[in-house]
Design an enzyme around this catalytic site. Structure first.
Site, short mmCIF file in Angstrom:
data_model
loop_
_atom_site.label_atom_id
_atom_site.label_comp_id
_atom_site.label_asym_id
_atom_site.label_seq_id
_atom_site.Cartn_x
_atom_site.Cartn_y
_atom_site.Cartn_z
CE1 TYR A 1 -3.29 -2.73 0.01
CE2 TYR A 1 -3.63 -2.43 2.35
CZ TYR A 1 -3.93 -3.07 1.17
OH TYR A 1 -4.89 -4.06 1.17
CE LYS B 1 0.84 -17.15 -2.39
NZ LYS B 1 -0.27 -17.72 -3.19
CG ASP C 1 -12.12 -6.73 6.34
OD1 ASP C 1 -11.64 -6.20 7.37
OD2 ASP C 1 -12.67 -6.07 5.44
#
Ligand code: NAI
Ligand code: MG
Length: 362
Positions: free
Chosen positions: A141, A192, A253
């Site tokens: 981000y 990952k 979330d």
């Protein structure tokens, strides 16, 4: 020394649920002799209306000086027409940035009385109590290069870059290991590393940190896609999960829906302890300002009250008092009181204030 608390109720249901926290602080003073030096300010749409900006510099200064910030929620459809640089939501983004709040703690805890409100099978979520630690100031981000560029052939290309430094990984890893020591002593580090260099470094740094300082904690590694699957299949295998900004956004979330309601979930965002020994910390419910129910007196105050319990736990080390609040919430739910968002058949529907009162009485 006085415990300095900055309260920022914000917009919509923010001030409504914050009033119920005021009952709890009053009770703490009266019955436990625990007092706070409280100051309260406007943020978000409320600040825009009064001062023309979503967050005043003076409020940022006060937040820096406070031992902890208790935030409500910001956002008001009234301001949908204003430019992106003047949205109420900027208040919270700017506060996180200015205070260097890099570790976002999102607990997902299922109260027994609400197991039927979960969207998952009762036998999967009963007794669930996990904590996701999301790195919140780095990663894709914020990484450079970023942008949208036009290629020589006229095609466009959108770019974001996942970047993590050793320092960024280590400090959030430390938060996770420290938390685990106070919980069930287990950390899952999620990345990952099979397809991303930043993930490979993440795994290396967490492994080193563990070996050097936290070998008493059980460390496991898991790929992010598998973690999403495991959170739905068998979430109780986890205690603390630590992960980067993007994966943490999505996984937290996902985990929140294991518990059934937005109105129940608190969060904390922590920064690095400074030379003065102060740890910047902001506590807030994960829900927003809920304009659809604002002003009706029906909002669930539990997420805000549990955010305050986290504040007592992490900023002031008041473990017993935090436990008391969490137990009170659990008992009130068991007694059958429900706000509209968690209502189910045969229970007693109450408003924001009756729920708050009941928790304090309990
Ligand atoms: P929201 O969380 O405000 O509401 C989503 C749904 O959940 C609504 O139906 C609402 O009534 C319900 N809900 C939320 N909290 C509740 C509570 N305590 N009790 C009962 N019901 C509750 O999310 P939404 O609608 O997407 O956003 C509304 C505004 O809030 C927007 O301006 C958004 O940008 C802002 N927002 C602010 C956040 C913050 O301050 N950190 C976080 C999320 C959204
Ligand atoms: Mg999100």
């Amino acid at each position: 020394s006085a415990r300095k608390l900055l309260i920022l109720p914000g917009d919509g249901i923010g001030p409504e649920v914050m009033r119920e926290v005021a009952r709890v602080t009053a009770w703490l003073g009266r019955k436990r002799g625990i007092t706070f030096e409280v100051s309260e300010d406007l943020v978000g749409g409320a600040s825009l209306a009064e001062y023309g900006v979503p967050l005043c510099d003076e409020v940022i200064e006060k937040a820096r000086e406070a031992d902890a910030v208790l935030f409500g929620s910001v956002g008001d459809p009234k301001w949908n027409h204003v430019g992106f640089d003047k949205r109420p939501e900027l208040a919270i983004l700017k506060l996180r940035q200015e205070l260097g709040l890099f570790a976002n703690l999102r607990p997902a805890k299922v109260f027994d009385a609400l197991v039927d409100a979960s969207t998952l099978k009762p036998e999967v979520v009963k007794g669930l109590d996990i904590m996701i630690v999301r790195e919140s100031t780095g990663g894709i981000y914020f990484g450079d290069p970023r942008g949208i560029e036009t290629l020589p052939n006229g095609e466009k290309r959108g770019i974001n870059t996942e970047v993590y430094t050793t320092h960024e990984i280590e400090r959030v890893g430390r938060v996770a290991f420290e938390l685990a020591r106070k919980r069930k002593n287990s950390v899952y580090s999620v990345e990952k590393c099979n397809v991303m260099e930043s993930g490979l470094l993440w795994k290396e740094v967490i492994t080193d940190l563990h070996a050097r300082e936290y070998s008493d904690v059980t460390l496991s590694h898991m790929l992010a896609d598998n973690c999403a699957m495991q959170l739905v299949r068998n979430p109780r295998q986890f205690d603390v999960i630590v992960t980067g900004n993007l994966f943490g956004d999505i996984l937290s979330d996902l985990a929140s829906m294991l518990t059934g309601s937005l109105g129940m979930l608190p969060s904390a965002t922590l920064g690095a302890r400074g030379a003065n020994g102060k740890m910047p910390a902001l506590y807030e419910p994960i829900h927003g300002s809920a304009p659809d129910i604002a002003g009706k007196g029906i909002a669930n105050p539990i997420a805000q009250i549990l955010s305050f319990a986290m504040l007592l736990r992490y900023s002031f080390d008041l473990q017993a008092e935090a436990d008391m609040i969490e137990t009170a919430v659990s008992n009130v739910l068991a007694s059958g009181l429900r706000t509209a968002d968690i209502m189910s058949e045969g229970k007693a529907r109450v408003g924001t204030d009756v729920m708050g009162e009941a928790i304090v009485r309990e």
